[in-house]
Design a protein around this motif. Structure first.
Motif, short mmCIF file in Angstrom:
data_model
loop_
_atom_site.label_atom_id
_atom_site.label_comp_id
_atom_site.label_asym_id
_atom_site.label_seq_id
_atom_site.Cartn_x
_atom_site.Cartn_y
_atom_site.Cartn_z
N ASP A 67 0.82 -1.21 0.00
CA ASP A 67 0.00 0.00 0.00
C ASP A 67 0.85 1.26 0.00
OD1 ASP A 67 -2.51 1.29 0.02
OD2 ASP A 67 -2.38 1.60 2.19
N ALA A 68 2.01 1.20 0.68
CA ALA A 68 2.87 2.39 0.80
C ALA A 68 3.99 2.41 -0.24
CB ALA A 68 3.48 2.44 2.20
N MET A 69 4.02 1.42 -1.13
CA MET A 69 5.16 1.25 -2.03
C MET A 69 5.45 2.50 -2.87
SD MET A 69 5.79 -1.73 -4.87
CE MET A 69 4.32 -1.28 -5.79
N TRP A 70 4.40 3.10 -3.44
CA TRP A 70 4.62 4.27 -4.29
C TRP A 70 5.16 5.44 -3.48
CZ3 TRP A 70 4.92 4.02 -9.33
CH2 TRP A 70 4.28 2.97 -9.99
N ALA A 71 4.66 5.58 -2.27
CA ALA A 71 5.16 6.65 -1.40
C ALA A 71 6.63 6.42 -1.05
CB ALA A 71 4.33 6.73 -0.12
N LEU A 72 7.01 5.16 -0.80
CA LEU A 72 8.39 4.83 -0.45
C LEU A 72 9.33 4.98 -1.64
CD1 LEU A 72 7.69 1.66 1.72
CD2 LEU A 72 8.38 3.91 2.55
N LEU A 73 8.80 4.81 -2.85
CA LEU A 73 9.64 4.93 -4.04
C LEU A 73 9.98 6.39 -4.37
CD1 LEU A 73 8.23 2.31 -6.58
CD2 LEU A 73 10.51 2.36 -5.55
N LEU A 74 9.11 7.30 -3.96
CA LEU A 74 9.33 8.71 -4.31
C LEU A 74 10.70 9.23 -3.90
CD1 LEU A 74 5.95 10.61 -3.79
CD2 LEU A 74 7.37 10.57 -5.83
N PRO A 75 11.08 9.15 -2.60
CA PRO A 75 12.40 9.67 -2.24
C PRO A 75 13.54 8.92 -2.91
CG PRO A 75 11.38 8.51 -0.38
CD PRO A 75 10.32 8.68 -1.43
N VAL A 76 13.34 7.61 -3.17
CA VAL A 76 14.39 6.84 -3.83
C VAL A 76 14.63 7.37 -5.24
CG1 VAL A 76 15.03 4.56 -4.69
CG2 VAL A 76 13.88 4.78 -2.48
N ILE A 77 13.54 7.61 -5.96
CA ILE A 77 13.65 8.10 -7.34
C ILE A 77 14.24 9.51 -7.37
CG2 ILE A 77 12.34 8.77 -9.39
CD1 ILE A 77 10.33 6.55 -8.61
N ILE A 78 13.69 10.41 -6.55
CA ILE A 78 14.11 11.81 -6.61
C ILE A 78 15.52 11.99 -6.08
CG2 ILE A 78 13.54 14.15 -5.87
CD1 ILE A 78 11.52 12.71 -7.80
N LEU A 85 9.61 15.92 -8.39
CA LEU A 85 8.88 15.41 -7.24
C LEU A 85 7.43 15.90 -7.25
CD1 LEU A 85 8.86 13.83 -4.58
CD2 LEU A 85 9.69 15.89 -3.44
N VAL A 86 7.22 17.16 -7.63
CA VAL A 86 5.86 17.70 -7.71
C VAL A 86 5.04 16.92 -8.73
CG1 VAL A 86 4.46 19.69 -8.36
CG2 VAL A 86 6.48 20.01 -6.93
N VAL A 87 5.63 16.68 -9.91
CA VAL A 87 4.93 15.93 -10.95
C VAL A 87 4.61 14.51 -10.48
CG1 VAL A 87 5.11 14.98 -13.29
CG2 VAL A 87 5.98 17.28 -12.81
N ALA A 88 5.60 13.85 -9.86
CA ALA A 88 5.39 12.49 -9.37
C ALA A 88 4.33 12.45 -8.28
CB ALA A 88 6.71 11.92 -8.85
N ALA A 89 4.37 13.43 -7.37
CA ALA A 89 3.38 13.49 -6.29
C ALA A 89 1.98 13.69 -6.86
CB ALA A 89 3.72 14.63 -5.32
N PHE A 90 1.87 14.53 -7.88
CA PHE A 90 0.56 14.78 -8.50
C PHE A 90 0.02 13.50 -9.16
CE2 PHE A 90 -2.07 15.88 -12.14
CZ PHE A 90 -2.99 16.76 -11.57
N VAL A 91 0.88 12.82 -9.92
CA VAL A 91 0.44 11.61 -10.62
C VAL A 91 0.04 10.51 -9.63
CG1 VAL A 91 1.22 9.72 -12.12
CG2 VAL A 91 1.80 12.09 -12.68
#
Length: 427
Positions: A216-227, A245-251
């Motif tokens: 459930d949290a996977m996408w949230a956890l991937l954000l800092p890794v990617i950015i 990060l803004v674009v990824a957070a929006f998507v």
């Protein structure tokens, strides 16, 4: 004498509730007119404009906006659920969940107050419900939130990099080890409290639940890794990473978590705009102050005075630590960085102190200042969420502040702690 008079005028204006940015500009303009005459006034607006149009500063509103979007789309709840599944079986595990969630959220928001606002409303009531003392629950949340200014991305680090003319990315890298060290040290302290006062065990460990909350949290956890991977890998600058990060957070917020609508997006944009306006006005005023002090050769005179008194780098580092700890009692971190860093940088350079190393020292000092009254912006925010008495909370919080001071001293006198990863990445 000039600095003393300007500081006296600054604090006098602050005491009558004049905003810090306006007070800075006013005392500088008065000093400029007094020493250089009215002919200097046309340059005031140009100096302030030039000071506020720095490309790295664009990262600040972007990180704020991304954090707001992710908060409104439920990222904080998902992070808490995952951390609870991992640590809930340990005595006092909910306190560790608070610290662990703050470490995750720090990699998105860059703001300690945002961390309290996002996680405090969930975790403080949860700790109260489980029987944790209110002062302890509030102190844990408040101190853990300070990790947001140490673990990258960090808004104070961005401001310092602009003021000191150094690398934002290297500062971000330097913050990883101290941030993780402080986080795990706080967890150890929480366990000691839990063992001593017999705090409850929240739940049994279930691998199935860990997997479910992780998915459930996977996408949230991937954000800092990617950015952060993009920033540290040299693919994007810190400012470009913030935009990504803004674009990824929006998507993710709109199409995966389906928690974003026009109302929440509008609120996030307004919040980001307000916070950015406050910071940018401070930056513009600081450019005016810095220009005037440089023209008057105040920093250079300060260097001469200190070198006449001592030539020991470690003594100077100790003095600077004490100075920033005291400044942190009375000024918010952004104001302190903007006002003081341009003055002390000639001292830092004169004694051969690495500006990245010094940046971590400044950040840690001002992070501690967020926990110490009278200003204590993060502590006050946590007490407001918990409806707790600030002095009762401070009696517990002093132990967590001691952890931060220990990390500060370690980073100050063992530069390899913050700089090790910087050397690994950048030689």
């Amino acid at each position: 004498m000039t600095i003393a008079l300007m500081l006296f005028g600054l604090f006098a204006l602050i005491l009558i509730d004049v905003p810090i940015a306006v007070a800075l500009a006013v005392i500088t303009v008065v000093a400029m007119v007094a020493t250089q005459g009215l002919s200097v006034l046309p340059n005031v607006a140009l100096t302030m404009y030039d000071g506020a149009t720095s490309f790295p500063l664009l990262a600040i509103p972007l990180f704020i906006l991304a954090g707001s979007i992710m908060n409104t789309t439920g990222i904080s709840k998902r992070l808490v659920a995952f951390a609870s599944a991992l640590l809930g079986f340990v005595r006092g595990g909910l306190a560790m969940v608070t610290i662990g969630s703050s470490m995750f959220f720090a990699e998105i928001s860059g703001s300690a107050v945002a961390d309290v606002a996002a996680l405090g409303t969930i975790l403080i009531p949860a700790m109260k419900q489980k029987g944790y003392p209110v002062p302890f629950a509030t102190a844990v949340m408040s101190s853990a939130a300070t990790l947001a200014v140490i673990i990258p991305p960090s808004i104070p680090m961005i401001l310092y990099a602009v003021m000191a003319d150094t690398s934002v990315v290297k500062l971000f890298v330097a913050g990883i080890v101290p941030g993780v060290l402080a986080g795990f040290s706080m967890m150890g302290l929480s366990y000691w409290f839990a063992f001593r006062y017999n705090f409850p065990i929240e739940e049994t460990f279930q691998l199935k639940k860990v997997w479910a909350t992780f998915k459930d949290a996977m996408w949230a956890l991937l954000l800092p890794v990617i950015i952060l991977g993009g920033i540290f890998g040299g693919f994007v600058t810190a400012t470009e990473g913030a935009g990504l990060l803004v674009v990824a957070a929006f998507v993710i917020g709109a199409f995966i978590y389906r928690g974003l609508n026009w109302g929440t997006l509008k609120s996030a944009i307004i919040e980001g705009g307000i916070q950015t306006a406050v910071v940018m006005l401070l930056v513009a005023a600081s450019a005016l102050v810095g220009g005037y002090l440089t023209e008057q050769q105040i920093p250079q005179k300060l260097v001469v005075s200190i070198t006449q008194w001592t030539d020991n780098r470690y003594v100077v580092l100790g003095l600077l630590n004490v100075f920033f700890l005291v400044i942190g009692l009375f000024l918010h971190s952004a104001a302190a960085i903007i006002l003081v860093v341009p003055i002390v940088m000639p001292i830092v350079k004169a004694f051969g102190i690495d500006p990245i190393h010094f940046g971590l020292i400044v950040t840690l000092n001002l992070g501690i200042g967020q926990q110490t009254p009278p200003v204590a912006s993060v502590l006050i925010a946590a007490c407001s969420v918990a409806k707790a008495d600030i002095w009762e909370v401070s009696k517990v919080n002093i132990y967590f502040i001691a952890v931060l001071i220990a990390v500060l001293l370690l980073c100050t006198y063992v530069p390899a702690v913050p700089l090790w990863l910087v050397h690994v990445f950048y030689g």
